[in-house]
Design a protein around this motif. Structure first.
Motif, PDB file in Angstrom:
ATOM      1  N   GLY A 130      27.959  23.104 -66.156  1.00 15.22           N
ATOM      2  CA  GLY A 130      28.158  21.862 -66.910  1.00 15.22           C
ATOM      3  C   GLY A 130      29.372  21.873 -67.812  1.00 15.22           C
ATOM      4  O   GLY A 130      29.752  20.832 -68.336  1.00 15.22           O
ATOM      5  N   GLN A 131      29.930  23.003 -68.083  1.00 10.41           N
ATOM      6  CA  GLN A 131      31.090  23.074 -68.976  1.00 10.41           C
ATOM      7  C   GLN A 131      32.151  23.950 -68.345  1.00 10.41           C
ATOM      8  O   GLN A 131      31.836  24.976 -67.735  1.00 10.41           O
ATOM      9  N   HIS A 132      33.378  23.573 -68.523  1.00  9.71           N
ATOM     10  CA  HIS A 132      34.462  24.350 -67.925  1.00  9.71           C
ATOM     11  C   HIS A 132      35.681  24.233 -68.813  1.00  9.71           C
ATOM     12  O   HIS A 132      36.119  23.137 -69.131  1.00  9.71           O
ATOM     13  N   ARG A 133      36.224  25.361 -69.205  1.00  5.80           N
ATOM     14  CA  ARG A 133      37.381  25.361 -70.101  1.00  5.80           C
ATOM     15  C   ARG A 133      38.661  24.994 -69.369  1.00  5.80           C
ATOM     16  O   ARG A 133      39.659  24.713 -69.996  1.00  5.80           O
ATOM     17  N   HIS A 134      38.631  25.043 -68.033  1.00  5.93           N
ATOM     18  CA  HIS A 134      39.861  24.831 -67.275  1.00  5.93           C
ATOM     19  C   HIS A 134      39.684  23.738 -66.226  1.00  5.93           C
ATOM     20  O   HIS A 134      40.140  23.878 -65.092  1.00  5.93           O
ATOM     21  N   ASP A 135      39.040  22.655 -66.620  1.00  4.55           N
ATOM     22  CA  ASP A 135      38.809  21.559 -65.683  1.00  4.55           C
ATOM     23  C   ASP A 135      40.115  20.968 -65.172  1.00  4.55           C
ATOM     24  O   ASP A 135      40.249  20.651 -63.983  1.00  4.55           O
ATOM     25  N   ASP A 136      41.098  20.791 -66.075  1.00  8.94           N
ATOM     26  CA  ASP A 136      42.365  20.195 -65.667  1.00  8.94           C
ATOM     27  C   ASP A 136      43.079  21.087 -64.648  1.00  8.94           C
ATOM     28  O   ASP A 136      43.638  20.596 -63.654  1.00  8.94           O
ATOM     29  N   ALA A 137      43.055  22.384 -64.893  1.00 10.80           N
ATOM     30  CA  ALA A 137      43.697  23.304 -63.950  1.00 10.80           C
ATOM     31  C   ALA A 137      43.000  23.266 -62.602  1.00 10.80           C
ATOM     32  O   ALA A 137      43.656  23.280 -61.548  1.00 10.80           O
ATOM     33  N   CYS A 138      41.683  23.201 -62.617  1.00 12.98           N
ATOM     34  CA  CYS A 138      40.919  23.123 -61.368  1.00 12.98           C
ATOM     35  C   CYS A 138      41.289  21.864 -60.594  1.00 12.98           C
ATOM     36  O   CYS A 138      41.481  21.895 -59.378  1.00 12.98           O
ATOM     37  N   SER A 139      41.427  20.761 -61.313  1.00 16.28           N
ATOM     38  CA  SER A 139      41.785  19.495 -60.674  1.00 16.28           C
ATOM     39  C   SER A 139      43.198  19.561 -60.100  1.00 16.28           C
ATOM     40  O   SER A 139      43.456  19.075 -58.985  1.00 16.28           O
ATOM     41  N   VAL A 140      44.112  20.167 -60.838  1.00 13.26           N
ATOM     42  CA  VAL A 140      45.493  20.281 -60.362  1.00 13.26           C
ATOM     43  C   VAL A 140      45.553  21.125 -59.096  1.00 13.26           C
ATOM     44  O   VAL A 140      46.254  20.791 -58.132  1.00 13.26           O
ATOM     45  N   LEU A 141      44.785  22.214 -59.051  1.00 14.21           N
ATOM     46  CA  LEU A 141      44.837  23.106 -57.890  1.00 14.21           C
ATOM     47  C   LEU A 141      44.385  22.410 -56.612  1.00 14.21           C
ATOM     48  O   LEU A 141      44.822  22.774 -55.515  1.00 14.21           O
ATOM     49  N   ARG A 142      43.513  21.427 -56.736  1.00 13.83           N
ATOM     50  CA  ARG A 142      43.054  20.701 -55.542  1.00 13.83           C
ATOM     51  C   ARG A 142      44.190  19.919 -54.891  1.00 13.83           C
ATOM     52  O   ARG A 142      44.089  19.521 -53.731  1.00 13.83           O
ATOM     53  N   GLN A 143      45.279  19.678 -55.631  1.00  7.07           N
ATOM     54  CA  GLN A 143      46.407  18.908 -55.108  1.00  7.07           C
ATOM     55  C   GLN A 143      47.492  19.807 -54.509  1.00  7.07           C
ATOM     56  O   GLN A 143      48.578  19.348 -54.205  1.00  7.07           O
ATOM     57  N   TRP A 144      47.194  21.089 -54.348  1.00 10.99           N
ATOM     58  CA  TRP A 144      48.167  22.053 -53.817  1.00 10.99           C
ATOM     59  C   TRP A 144      48.717  21.594 -52.472  1.00 10.99           C
ATOM     60  O   TRP A 144      47.978  21.352 -51.526  1.00 10.99           O
ATOM     61  N   SER A 145      50.036  21.479 -52.381  1.00 12.65           N
ATOM     62  CA  SER A 145      50.674  21.028 -51.140  1.00 12.65           C
ATOM     63  C   SER A 145      51.118  22.183 -50.261  1.00 12.65           C
ATOM     64  O   SER A 145      51.444  21.990 -49.089  1.00 12.65           O
ATOM     65  N   GLY A 146      51.172  23.372 -50.834  1.00 14.38           N
ATOM     66  CA  GLY A 146      51.678  24.514 -50.094  1.00 14.38           C
ATOM     67  C   GLY A 146      53.188  24.599 -50.077  1.00 14.38           C
ATOM     68  O   GLY A 146      53.745  25.432 -49.369  1.00 14.38           O
ATOM     69  N   HIS A 147      53.851  23.739 -50.845  1.00  8.24           N
ATOM     70  CA  HIS A 147      55.317  23.712 -50.891  1.00  8.24           C
ATOM     71  C   HIS A 147      55.785  23.744 -52.342  1.00  8.24           C
ATOM     72  O   HIS A 147      55.052  23.339 -53.255  1.00  8.24           O
ATOM     73  N   ALA A 148      57.035  24.196 -52.539  1.00 10.45           N
ATOM     74  CA  ALA A 148      57.685  24.069 -53.848  1.00 10.45           C
ATOM     75  C   ALA A 148      58.275  22.669 -53.925  1.00 10.45           C
ATOM     76  O   ALA A 148      59.494  22.467 -53.932  1.00 10.45           O
ATOM     77  N   ALA A 149      57.370  21.706 -53.955  1.00 10.69           N
ATOM     78  CA  ALA A 149      57.761  20.293 -53.901  1.00 10.69           C
ATOM     79  C   ALA A 149      57.947  19.760 -55.320  1.00 10.69           C
ATOM     80  O   ALA A 149      57.196  20.113 -56.229  1.00 10.69           O
ATOM     81  N   PRO A 150      58.928  18.880 -55.527  1.00 13.80           N
ATOM     82  CA  PRO A 150      59.167  18.369 -56.879  1.00 13.80           C
ATOM     83  C   PRO A 150      57.969  17.670 -57.497  1.00 13.80           C
ATOM     84  O   PRO A 150      57.800  17.693 -58.725  1.00 13.80           O
ATOM     85  N   ASP A 151      57.107  17.033 -56.675  1.00 13.20           N
ATOM     86  CA  ASP A 151      55.980  16.281 -57.219  1.00 13.20           C
ATOM     87  C   ASP A 151      54.690  17.089 -57.238  1.00 13.20           C
ATOM     88  O   ASP A 151      53.610  16.532 -57.424  1.00 13.20           O
ATOM     89  N   ASP A 152      54.776  18.403 -57.061  1.00 13.93           N
ATOM     90  CA  ASP A 152      53.589  19.249 -56.981  1.00 13.93           C
ATOM     91  C   ASP A 152      53.356  19.947 -58.321  1.00 13.93           C
ATOM     92  O   ASP A 152      54.094  20.859 -58.703  1.00 13.93           O
ATOM     93  N   ALA A 153      52.297  19.546 -59.029  1.00 13.29           N
ATOM     94  CA  ALA A 153      51.933  20.198 -60.286  1.00 13.29           C
ATOM     95  C   ALA A 153      51.241  21.526 -60.022  1.00 13.29           C
ATOM     96  O   ALA A 153      51.294  22.445 -60.853  1.00 13.29           O
TER      97      ALA A 153
END
Length: 791
Positions: A572-595
């Motif tokens: 129910g609690q997570h100190r790194h929710d934002d990081a977890c959400s960002v990782l789901r958007q991983w493109s596999g590239h050093a792309a300019p729009d990839d957080a």
């Protein structure tokens, strides 16, 4: 009063406009003449200089010396200030032009006494190359004098340019030694310090490299790193070790790197080999390279196209219709550190195996703009100048091939007329350049790799660390025989590649040495790209490899970070929710729009820094002021620690390895100034490309005029083919098959001209940033200048 103020205001405005107009006219007057006829003393016959829409010149002359004169003329017209900075930086003479703020730089560089070495190089040149360099110098000075006004930079600096000399051209070559090798011997000093402070099991583990990433062409393996046992090295039992990271975390290579490869004719459509090259260097305006095509119209003539270095009279990399070639830095060992053992009761004496010796001193006068000259006393030894003090406070000397006049010459020019890879391989050992990976391909389909430049013989197998002046054999003892120069000719796979990592193993690798080679991930990715490319292999396929920004190296780090967040989360609690959400958007590239790429890249860097400086704690305690650099090969030991997580190799400040990893994640989540939220903190926000003129920082009002436009482009650090940082990356890209130059392409992050009012100032930048193929050969002529023998 109002009328008087109005008149005064109008007068002031008029005065400002007049001054601006005068400056503008002065700036414009320093633009070169591109059409018509000009006299150039020393020519045997007229030479044509035709420029295309990008300002790339095609030079036509009846002999090689006339080509050298015309190239010098064009270099001075377009790039003289760049040439001036290059020679001054190498010789330690920047203060004379830019003032006392550059004195620390001049003092450090003047210790090498490169101008003295350059004079010796000129004196030893054979008659053919001496005539070539003299012709080039005449062309430079005539081209400079042909400008209606001094180059605009000298207006801004309120000074006059100094004429070019033959030794200045040698200094331009020495500048590449400074940029591509270790002019302070820091790599060896660090290696020696770590071996002195750590148990053997620990330093062997840290030097073991990353065998899973290596991609040597000959397939030679590297041993697996072996973790030291708790009995051998227990960090938790050691007391008083530094726990904080240094203020600045330094990394060897700094993300830099270069790529080249050759594809045999059996894999191409026309049967000719194909060569690709992208040399990654720091950016500046104008770009370090100057494009040119040189045609010698005599029966034994040449037709060579490629990049030249303003200051030198030859093509550095390119194609001549029969042979194509390109370079990457070898990171071999071309310098040796010699620690001077002090003699008792004499601060200027040191001990050797043959008895005490005394330091010899010479004085170097450093001219300073607007101030009195400074005198620098340089201490000399038989091995070279004293460069500083080691971790024990004793002076050390540097035995560096760049200090030897025999290491520099113009023999590289033989590639302009070479007809086969075999001919080039035979010539390469005598090239007077920093030791480079030379990639070759010829029109008959053959390919080859070798080390170009003179390779020294080390006096001891243990010379990868500093030697003591009292050792029985110290320093370099000569040059390896040309037949012993490592090379590979026509491998069965039909592919060759290099990317600053180890290319070959065994005795050949031992001859080259290792002074900070790359870990190999980029080379491995290039090799895989080449293997999977469809046949026939084309220049378009090369461009696809050069622009490959897939973050394969970071995949396992992304998985590690995802698993860490998942495992350490609470219900129910997570100190790194934002990081977890960002990782789901991983493109596999050093792309300019990839957080996600930015986050994983930052996480790995934070982990690496903590683990490295933790392991070298005893060395940091022994030498607290030493500026340690994390070697690229540390990835191998680091990943073994991530997999095995031995408690005895974890500092006592951490309860377990998760504590270190979570601390690293928290540090990676801290937002840089360019970002507002973690999800919007993309790679492009922190890695936008800035290609700046050296004067724009001091003159910010002119930055918009002087600098290239800020570009947000794909690419990351040194572990993918498309190496890209904020101020470094591909200084050129090309791929070409000799004999088929019209199908090749070329990129450069800037224009031909160094003058911001020239239409050629930004010409190549857009194609480079966008990855759009541009022709390798110059286009149709839009300007034509005829240089005629002076009466």
């Amino acid at each position: 009063m109002k009328r008087a103020l109005k008149i005064a205001g109008l007068s002031a405005i008029t005065l400002v406009l007049v001054i601006a107009g005068v400056l503008w006219l002065g700036f414009r007057a320093s633009l070169p003449r591109l059409d018509g006829r000009m006299a150039l003393a020393g020519l045997a016959a007229p030479v044509t200089v035709q420029r295309d829409a990008l300002g790339v010149p095609t030079l036509r002359a009846g002999n090689r010396n006339d080509l050298a004169r015309a190239l010098g003329y064009a270099h001075a017209q377009d790039r003289f200030f760049q040439m001036d900075l290059l020679r001054r930086a190498t010789a330690g003479e920047l203060s004379e032009l830019l003032g006392p703020g550059l004195l620390p730089v001049d003092r450090r560089l003047r210790a090498h006494r490169f101008r003295v070495v350059a004079r010796a190089v000129i004196a030893a040149l054979d008659p053919m190359h001496r005539a070539m360099i003299d012709a080039y110098v005449d062309g430079v000075n005539t081209g400079l004098d042909s400008l209606r006004s001094r180059p605009f930079e000298y207006w801004l600096l309120q000074t006059q340019p100094r004429h070019w000399s033959a030794e200045d051209s040698v200094l331009s070559v020495h500048a590449m030694f400074l940029q591509l090798q270790d002019p302070q011997g820091r790599t060896q000093l660090q290696r020696g310090l770590l071996r002195a402070a750590l148990p053997e099991s620990a330093w062997r583990f840290m030097e073991a490299g990353a065998p899973e990433w290596e991609a040597a062409v000959d397939g030679s393996p590297r041993p697996e790193p072996v973790l030291p046992t708790a009995a051998q090295f227990d960090l938790r039992a050691l007391q008083g070790l530094p726990s904080a990271l240094p203020d600045e975390v330094l990394r060897q290579l700094g993300g830099l790197g270069s790529n080249n490869w050759a594809v045999a004719g059996s894999r191409t459509a026309g049967g000719a080999a194909l060569v690709a090259n992208d040399m990654h260097l720091g950016f500046r305006v104008p770009n370090i390279w100057y494009r040119a095509r040189m045609i010698q119209t005599s029966a034994d003539g040449i037709d060579v196209t490629g990049v030249t270095l303003p200051g030198a009279p030859l093509v550095v990399a390119g194609s001549n219709g029969s042979l194509a070639w390109g370079f990457t830095n070898s990171y071999g060992q071309f310098e040796l550190v010699v620690r001077l053992v002090p003699a008792p009761r004499d601060p200027d004496a040191y001990l050797t195996a043959a008895g005490p010796q005394r330091l010899q001193y010479v004085e170097e006068r450093i001219a300073v703009k607007g101030a009195a000259p400074q005198i620098l006393r340089v201490a000399l030894t038989p091995w070279g100048p004293v460069m500083g003090k080691d971790w024990e406070g004793h002076p050390y000397a540097l035995d560096w091939t760049a200090h030897d006049p025999a290491a520099v010459n113009l023999n590289l020019s033989s590639l302009e007329s070479a007809r086969s890879v075999q001919e080039a391989v035979q010539a390469a050992p005598d090239f007077g350049i920093p030791g480079q990976n030379l990639m070759l391909g010829d029109s008959a389909g053959h390919i080859a790799w070798t080390v170009a430049g003179r390779v020294p013989v080390r006096s001891s197998a243990a010379a990868d660390v500093p030697q003591m002046s009292t050792d029985a054999s110290v320093g370099f003892t000569g040059w390896i025989a040309p037949e012993d120069q490592p090379h590979i000719l026509d491998p069965p796979e039909g592919l060759l590649w290099s990317a600053n990592a180890r290319v070959i193993g065994g005795e050949a690798a031992a001859r080259i040495g290792d002074d900070g080679m790359d870990r190999g991930a980029r080379a491995a990715q290039i090799h895989a790209d080449l293997q999977s490319a469809a046949r026939p292999f084309t220049p378009a396929a090369s461009l696809k490899v050069q622009l490959d920004d897939r973050a394969l190296f970071l995949e396992r780090w992304r998985d590690l970070l995802s698993e860490l967040i998942s495992r350490t989360s609470t219900a129910g609690q997570h100190r790194h929710d934002d990081a977890c959400s960002v990782l789901r958007q991983w493109s596999g590239h050093a792309a300019p729009d990839d957080a996600a790429y930015r986050l994983v890249h930052a996480f790995r860097a934070q982990v690496e820094a903590r683990v490295y400086f933790m392991l070298i704690g005893p060395a940091r305690k022994l030498a607290p002021d030493f500026a340690f650099e994390i070697p690229g090969a540390f990835e191998g030991p680091l990943w073994r620690l991530m997999r095995q997580r031995p408690l005895h190799l974890l500092a006592a400040q951490y309860t377990d390895w998760d504590a270190l990893l979570l601390e690293s994640l928290t540090a990676a989540e801290r937002l840089p100034l360019a970002c507002q939220t973690l999800s919007a903190c993309t790679w492009g926000r922190v890695n936008a490309v800035h290609v700046a003129h050296p004067l724009s920082k001091a003159l910010p009002a002119l930055a918009g005029l002087l600098d290239m436009p800020v570009a947000v482009v794909p690419g990351g650090w040194a572990d993918m083919p498309r190496v890209q940082g904020e101020d470094y990356g591909a200084s050129e890209r090309f791929s070409v098959s000799p004999g088929h130059e019209a199908q090749g392409y070329f990129h450069m992050p800037g224009g031909q001209s160094g003058h911001p009012l020239s239409p050629f100032y930004r010409g190549d930048f857009a194609a480079w940033a966008n990855g759009t193929p541009a022709p390798f050969l110059p286009g149709a002529a839009i300007h034509s200048l005829v240089l005629e023998p002076a009466r």
